[in-house]
Design an enzyme around this catalytic site. Structure first.
Site, mmCIF file in Angstrom:
data_model
loop_
_atom_site.group_PDB
_atom_site.id
_atom_site.type_symbol
_atom_site.label_atom_id
_atom_site.label_comp_id
_atom_site.label_asym_id
_atom_site.label_seq_id
_atom_site.Cartn_x
_atom_site.Cartn_y
_atom_site.Cartn_z
ATOM 1 N N GLU A 13 0.830 -1.217 0.000
ATOM 2 C CA GLU A 13 0.000 0.000 0.000
ATOM 3 C C GLU A 13 0.861 1.262 0.000
ATOM 4 O OE1 GLU A 13 -2.212 -1.735 3.319
ATOM 5 O OE2 GLU A 13 -4.061 -1.312 2.227
ATOM 6 N N GLU A 53 -3.541 -9.731 3.508
ATOM 7 C CA GLU A 53 -4.302 -9.507 4.751
ATOM 8 C C GLU A 53 -5.355 -10.570 4.989
ATOM 9 O OE1 GLU A 53 -3.370 -7.202 2.619
ATOM 10 O OE2 GLU A 53 -2.723 -5.390 3.669
HETATM 11 C C1 3H9 Z 1 -1.265 -5.215 6.983
HETATM 12 O O1 3H9 Z 1 -0.284 -4.832 6.401
HETATM 13 C C2 3H9 Z 1 -2.495 -4.394 7.195
HETATM 14 C C3 3H9 Z 1 -2.542 -3.175 6.326
HETATM 15 O O2 3H9 Z 1 -3.223 -3.445 5.132
HETATM 16 C C4 3H9 Z 1 -3.320 -2.084 6.982
HETATM 17 C C5 3H9 Z 1 -2.766 -1.497 8.233
HETATM 18 C C6 3H9 Z 1 -3.565 -0.327 8.739
HETATM 19 N N1 3H9 Z 1 4.708 -7.721 11.548
HETATM 20 O O3 3H9 Z 1 8.219 -15.129 8.191
HETATM 21 P P1 3H9 Z 1 9.587 -14.959 8.702
HETATM 22 C C7 3H9 Z 1 8.357 -11.321 11.804
HETATM 23 S S1 3H9 Z 1 -1.317 -6.748 7.648
HETATM 24 C C8 3H9 Z 1 5.454 -8.100 12.578
HETATM 25 O O4 3H9 Z 1 10.157 -16.018 9.573
HETATM 26 P P2 3H9 Z 1 10.592 -15.111 6.006
HETATM 27 C C9 3H9 Z 1 8.119 -12.802 12.024
HETATM 28 O O5 3H9 Z 1 7.232 -13.020 13.086
HETATM 29 C C10 3H9 Z 1 0.287 -7.431 7.311
HETATM 30 N N2 3H9 Z 1 6.375 -9.096 12.518
HETATM 31 O O6 3H9 Z 1 10.630 -14.649 7.521
HETATM 32 C C11 3H9 Z 1 9.519 -13.287 12.303
HETATM 33 O O7 3H9 Z 1 9.809 -12.960 13.641
HETATM 34 P P3 3H9 Z 1 10.758 -13.888 14.564
HETATM 35 C C12 3H9 Z 1 0.408 -7.913 5.939
HETATM 36 C C13 3H9 Z 1 6.521 -9.697 11.340
HETATM 37 O O8 3H9 Z 1 11.793 -14.542 5.380
HETATM 38 C C14 3H9 Z 1 10.381 -12.402 11.406
HETATM 39 O O9 3H9 Z 1 9.582 -11.259 11.110
HETATM 40 N N3 3H9 Z 1 1.711 -8.550 5.756
HETATM 41 C C15 3H9 Z 1 5.756 -9.349 10.221
HETATM 42 O O10 3H9 Z 1 10.332 -16.569 5.923
HETATM 43 C C16 3H9 Z 1 10.782 -13.066 10.109
HETATM 44 O O11 3H9 Z 1 9.603 -13.568 9.475
HETATM 45 C C17 3H9 Z 1 1.868 -9.856 5.956
HETATM 46 O O12 3H9 Z 1 0.955 -10.583 6.272
HETATM 47 C C18 3H9 Z 1 4.823 -8.303 10.344
HETATM 48 N N4 3H9 Z 1 4.080 -7.889 9.312
HETATM 49 O O13 3H9 Z 1 9.308 -14.408 5.378
HETATM 50 C C19 3H9 Z 1 3.264 -10.374 5.732
HETATM 51 N N5 3H9 Z 1 6.127 -10.148 9.182
HETATM 52 O O14 3H9 Z 1 12.090 -13.827 13.867
HETATM 53 C C20 3H9 Z 1 3.652 -11.316 6.817
HETATM 54 C C21 3H9 Z 1 7.095 -10.944 9.652
HETATM 55 O O15 3H9 Z 1 10.695 -13.216 15.870
HETATM 56 N N6 3H9 Z 1 5.022 -11.775 6.720
HETATM 57 N N7 3H9 Z 1 7.326 -10.702 10.952
HETATM 58 O O16 3H9 Z 1 10.126 -15.243 14.520
HETATM 59 C C22 3H9 Z 1 5.416 -12.717 5.838
HETATM 60 O O17 3H9 Z 1 4.666 -13.209 5.023
HETATM 61 C C23 3H9 Z 1 6.841 -13.183 5.943
HETATM 62 O O18 3H9 Z 1 7.313 -12.833 7.216
HETATM 63 C C24 3H9 Z 1 7.807 -12.602 4.891
HETATM 64 C C25 3H9 Z 1 9.257 -13.022 5.240
HETATM 65 C C26 3H9 Z 1 7.427 -13.143 3.505
HETATM 66 C C27 3H9 Z 1 7.763 -11.091 4.873
#
Ligand code: 3H9
Length: 696
Positions: free
Chosen positions: A104, A124
């Site tokens: 976004e 999301e």
């Molecule tokens: C959103 O954006 C809402 C908006 O539309 C509106 C807002 C108003 N936040 O997965 P990994 C942490 S909703 C906090 O193992 P990878 C994760 O817990 C969001 N923490 O790595 C982990 O922590 P730890 C929409 C986050 O390389 C560490 O980062 N976005 C977040 O296999 C590493 O993560 C998503 O849904 C976060 N957003 O994969 C994306 N993301 O080391 C969610 C990650 O302590 N994330 N962490 O265990 C992913 O899909 C994967 O993490 C990503 C990297 C592909 C980015």
């Protein structure tokens, strides 16, 4: 404190840099930093700005850890509006993944460049939400209503090339993110381009029938979820209104969804699946090298494991009992890989190379002398497994990890057949092993920490979700399954039909009900399990015997066209068979049971109580480390609906006292089966929930 967002000048170009490891999530400091940097750029002499992120990825979204807390200003939609409203253009450079709020932010920028390998997505819906910072409003304006709705309802990550085709980015670059941004910014300057605000664009006309088709497909595929259609509603309504009005609709829907149990459940699932993958006790423990994997047994399971390893770049040597069986296993693997080529997941040349260079099939155990890790996937018989491990002990190199894929058998007894029990562990895959995400890693009594760590390293290499389990009959998943399946069988004996139970559980959100699953796995599997347990079965145990009757009639499930259901051209997914009800009615009669009606709610209550009670026992006995390990096991191996977070999360949601009350009420009729888990009683007495055991 260091700010996670900085601004620096490079001649006529300003650079806004986001640096908030690990994934540059837009927590409060990033939001504040972006506003400050945008203001600094606005006040500066620079004519164009590059918005770039440091580390492995562009912004991966809002900071999910902040969800559920009172949101702090500035809110992300306002931050993005602030950037978009600038009078000088901002070029956003995407590397890694621009997800959710990150995507976004990119949509609020005036130009977008993606570097090689970058992906964009609005995932999301995987958290029970819709995009809440303009995604449902800007994306349709930029790429059209139908592709936009498809993108944010599927949550899929779109590769850089497709982003370019869709018009989601303006250019691709092979350069580093910084260089790519500087180059594009220079071209903006050279061409004298100004700002280009997506919010000021019109949604292109689209075909209403296409939208209806998408909605129907979602209603079918996303059964039970509340968020997907809300996203489409917001996009469609907003597309007909001025942008600011559309944003209000999106915001309202986003906040309503934020309050739902589905959002809490799916975020619990998100963090839980990451927690099971990193065992605190393995911190600092180095896994053994993994390059060459041995697989014993080339049936459905062994073949699936081999495919999974090959697709992850590991060499595989697969052993079968003779050359004919070895060739059959190779043919099976070749076919599965051909299916991957057909589905576009694998290049044809890559398949050829894997089969020619990475796979060896043989009937000679000596071929396993040099493997780093060997997984036995032979027939579920202790005698057979003991024989295999005795051979492995004699042949495998020192330091090789010896794993059994048994679903039930005692790994300690298997390990005792070797002179190196410290090298033995359980690796319980789920069929089909190249598709199913769950891997139960069974930590036997003498398993060395680095051997356990190697199991986790293998899971990571195979992109599986690992859960550590202790030794017991059925480990975490199958042990709990045996109890809720029994609770289902008791209800059938008392008067419910297997078809009603399946339907109720599918309505609850399960991928399939237990009797359809039994047909898929094969009625013979349940029959053999009952035979195995018969000698030690307690006289007080109630159990259904109609499965034996089905077995003796050759109704082995899908593979024979009949099991609980009839499978034929008319109903490839199965239709209820009245003959099964007759067989069950006879059993009731023989047992002197007068059948009664069951309500759907009663079925869910009892089935879930049995699942939760055994889950609590499994945690209480240390077989599972925490309640969340039970949740992840059920979510990824047993089709538990993700939007309910797993059985233990669901238990917290309905209240542990309610669950305990159900168990106690059932115990009045059957106090052998319904023995409350001590952990459940303890938590109720202390006024705590399962979640309190997940901390740390
Ligand atoms: C959103 O954006 C809402 C908006 O539309 C509106 C807002 C108003 N936040 O997965 P990994 C942490 S909703 C906090 O193992 P990878 C994760 O817990 C969001 N923490 O790595 C982990 O922590 P730890 C929409 C986050 O390389 C560490 O980062 N976005 C977040 O296999 C590493 O993560 C998503 O849904 C976060 N957003 O994969 C994306 N993301 O080391 C969610 C990650 O302590 N994330 N962490 O265990 C992913 O899909 C994967 O993490 C990503 C990297 C592909 C980015």
């Amino acid at each position: 404190m260091d700010t996670p967002v900085t601004y620096e000048a490079h001649g006529e170009i300003g650079v806004i840099r986001v640096n908030n490891p690990p994934v540059n999530a837009t927590g409060i400091a990033v939001r504040e930093g972006l506003v400050a940097a945008a203001d600094e750029f606005a006040a500066s002499p620079q004519k164009v700005a590059v918005l770039v992120a440091e580390g492995r990825t562009f912004i991966a979204g809002a900071d999910i850890k902040e969800f559920g807390q009172t949101p702090k200003e500035p809110h992300l939609p306002d931050v993005i509006a602030h950037i978009e409203a600038l009078e000088k253009p901002v070029v956003c450079v995407i590397h890694g993944t621009a997800l959710g709020g990150g995507c976004e932010v990119a949509l609020g920028s005036h130009y977008r460049v993606a570097v090689k390998g970058a992906r964009m997505g609005l995932p999301e819906v995987n958290l029970g939400l819709i995009p809440g910072a303009g995604g449902t409003q800007r994306l349709p304006r930029l790429i059209g209503m139908i592709p936009a709705c498809e993108m944010f309802t599927s949550g899929r990550q779109v590769g850089a090339e497709e982003c370019l085709q869709l018009g989601l980015v303006d250019a691709l670059s092979d350069k580093t993110p910084f260089d790519a941004g500087m180059e594009f910014a220079q071209s903006v300057l050279d061409q004298g381009k100004g700002v280009r605000r997506v919010s000021e664009m019109e949604v292109a006309p689209y075909d209403e029938a296409d939208l209806q088709a998408l909605k129907s497909a979602i209603a079918r595929k996303q059964r039970g979820h509340v968020c997907h259609l809300r996203g489409i509603e917001a996009a469609v309504a907003g597309g007909k209104l001025p942008f600011a009005e559309g944003m209000k609709i999106e915001r309202q829907a986003f906040w309503e969804l934020m309050q739902t149990p589905q959002r809490a459940a799916m975020i619990h699932a998100f963090f839980s699946e990451r927690k099971t993958a990193s065992l605190p006790e393995l911190k600092g423990v180095t896994p053994r090298p993994l390059d060459h994997i041995g697989v014993i047994g080339g049936g459905t399971m062994g073949g699936g494991i081999a495919v999974s390893c090959l697709l992850s770049g590991l060499k595989v040597t697969l052993i079968e009992r003779d050359t004919k069986a070895a060739q059959k296993a190779r043919d099976g693997i070749a076919k599965t890989l051909a299916d991957s080529v057909k589905r576009g997941k694998l290049k044809a040349e890559k398949r050829e190379a894997l089969l020619a260079e990475a796979l060896v099939t043989s009937d000679d155990y000596n071929s396993l002398a040099e493997v780093d890790l060997v997984i036995e996937a032979v027939f579920e018989s202790m005698e057979v497994k003991k024989d295999v491990f005795t051979k492995l002990d004699a042949i495998c190199k020192q330091g090789a990890v010896l794993a059994s894929n048994t679903s039930y058998l005692d790994i300690d007894a298997i390990a005792a057949m070797t002179k190196r029990p410290q090298d033995v562990l359980g690796l319980h895959f789920f069929s089909p092993a190249h598709v199913m995400k769950l891997l139960e890693i069974v930590d036997a009594e003498k398993t060395a920490p680095e051997v356990l760590a190697t199991g986790f390293a293998l899971a990571k290499a195979l992109k599986k979700i690992p859960v550590r389990a202790g030794v017991c009959d059925g480990f975490i998943g199958n042990r709990i399954l045996s109890k809720y399946r029994a609770a289902g069988d008791h209800m059938v004996l008392e008067g419910a039909s297997p078809f009603q139970i399946d339907k109720v559980l599918v309505d609850f959100g399960f991928a399939m009900g237990p009797y359809a699953v039994a047909d898929l796995a094969g009625i013979d599997i349940g029959y053999l399990t009952r035979q195995r347990l018969a000698p030690t079965r307690d006289k007080r145990e109630r159990f259904g015997e109609w499965g034996d009757a089905l077995y003796h009639k050759g109704r082995l499930g899908r593979k024979t066209g009949r099991g609980h259901y009839i499978y034929d051209e008319q109903s490839p997914k199965g239709r209820p068979d009245p003959e099964v009800e007759e067989i069950i009615a006879e059993e009731r009669k023989a047992k002197g049971i007068t059948p009664r009606e069951f309500t759907d709610a009663e079925i869910v209550e009892r089935y879930m109580a049995a699942m939760i009670n055994e889950g609590a026992k499994v945690v209480g006995e240390g077989i599972a480390l925490r309640p969340l390990d039970v949740d992840v096991t059920k979510l990824y191996g047993y089709g538990f609906p993700r939007f309910r977070g797993g059985p233990m999360h669901y238990a917290d949601h309905i209240g542990l006292d309610t669950v305990l009350a159900t168990i106690k009420a059932q115990a009045q009729a059957d106090d052998f089966f319904w023995q409350p888990a001590p952990l459940l009683e303890q938590l109720v007495n202390e006024g705590r929930n399962f979640s309190s055991l997940n901390e740390g």
